[in-house]
Structures are given as C-alpha cells and as structure tokens.
Write a protein that holds these residues in place. Structure first.
Motif, PDB file in Angstrom:
ATOM      1  N   SER A  28       1.107  -1.142 -36.560  1.00  0.00           N
ATOM      2  CA  SER A  28       0.735  -2.471 -36.092  1.00  0.00           C
ATOM      3  C   SER A  28       0.930  -2.582 -34.589  1.00  0.00           C
ATOM      4  N   ASP A  29       0.083  -3.383 -33.941  1.00  0.00           N
ATOM      5  CA  ASP A  29       0.283  -3.660 -32.515  1.00  0.00           C
ATOM      6  C   ASP A  29       1.188  -4.864 -32.316  1.00  0.00           C
ATOM      7  N   GLY A  30       1.520  -5.525 -33.415  1.00  0.00           N
ATOM      8  CA  GLY A  30       2.338  -6.725 -33.334  1.00  0.00           C
ATOM      9  C   GLY A  30       3.721  -6.501 -33.903  1.00  0.00           C
ATOM     10  N   TYR A  31       4.383  -7.593 -34.198  1.00  0.00           N
ATOM     11  CA  TYR A  31       5.743  -7.525 -34.740  1.00  0.00           C
ATOM     12  C   TYR A  31       5.705  -7.143 -36.216  1.00  0.00           C
ATOM     13  N   VAL A  32       6.592  -6.246 -36.620  1.00  0.00           N
ATOM     14  CA  VAL A  32       6.688  -5.840 -38.027  1.00  0.00           C
ATOM     15  C   VAL A  32       8.058  -6.198 -38.607  1.00  0.00           C
ATOM     16  N   ALA A  33       8.907  -6.800 -37.796  1.00  0.00           N
ATOM     17  CA  ALA A  33      10.245  -7.200 -38.239  1.00  0.00           C
ATOM     18  C   ALA A  33      10.559  -8.566 -37.639  1.00  0.00           C
ATOM     19  N   ASP A  34      11.655  -9.153 -38.099  1.00  0.00           N
ATOM     20  CA  ASP A  34      12.074 -10.441 -37.550  1.00  0.00           C
ATOM     21  C   ASP A  34      12.378 -10.323 -36.069  1.00  0.00           C
ATOM     22  N   ARG A  35      12.239 -11.429 -35.355  1.00  0.00           N
ATOM     23  CA  ARG A  35      12.612 -11.451 -33.939  1.00  0.00           C
ATOM     24  C   ARG A  35      14.119 -11.432 -33.808  1.00  0.00           C
ATOM     25  N   CYS A  36      14.615 -10.714 -32.818  1.00  0.00           N
ATOM     26  CA  CYS A  36      16.054 -10.670 -32.572  1.00  0.00           C
ATOM     27  C   CYS A  36      16.543 -12.032 -32.090  1.00  0.00           C
ATOM     28  N   GLY A  37      17.811 -12.299 -32.337  1.00  0.00           N
ATOM     29  CA  GLY A  37      18.401 -13.527 -31.834  1.00  0.00           C
ATOM     30  C   GLY A  37      18.315 -14.635 -32.836  1.00  0.00           C
TER      31      GLY A  37
END
Length: 84
Positions: free
Chosen positions: A75-84
């Motif tokens: 994927s070119d995008g996020y594949v996991a939750d955002r940190c923080g």
C-alpha cells in the motif's frame, strides 16, 4: 490489536532511526530480507526508496522507526494505526 509483519526491500540494508525522520540518529541497521512488525505509523521526513516516495514512517519497536518506502506493505498509504 494484532500486529502484522512485513518484509523490507530485498538487497537493501535499511537504517532504523530513533524517530520518524532522517534527522534522527541511526539505532541499528536491519539485515537484508528482515521481516518487521509495524505497531503504528506516523508522518515524518519524505524518503524515496524501493517502493516509491513516502513520508510515512513505521514504528517497529519502542523508539525505533523505519522509512515505509523500504517496507513492502502492498500500500502507498497507512496500513496500521497512527502513532500517538
């Protein structure tokens, strides 16, 4: 939360940094063909790597980040939750 593992780009020794950007110190270097967990992802320095250009950085351990452009996530995008 289930953690998925991904392969780093073949033939490349990928630097692991202490934060999400090339300005952070190198903590260690991954072996070629390493499989890494991605716990969360965040934006940082834009990097051009094997899998294109991206500003996404993958958190693979506490205080350890790798440029997503060198990780085969499909994927070119996020594949996991955002940190923080």
């Amino acid at each position: 939360m289930s953690v998925r593992y991904y392969s780093v780009a073949p033939g490349v020794r990928v630097n692991v940094r202490s934060g999400p950007g090339t300005g952070y110190g190198i903590v260690r270097t991954l072996a070629e063909g390493a499989r890494i967990p991605i716990y969360c992802q965040t934006s940082g320095t834009t990097v051009t790597g094997t899998y294109g250009t991206s500003s996404i950085w993958d958190n693979i351990s506490d205080g350890e980040f790798v440029a997503d452009a060198y990780v085969h996530t499909g994927s070119d995008g996020y594949v996991a939750d955002r940190c923080g």
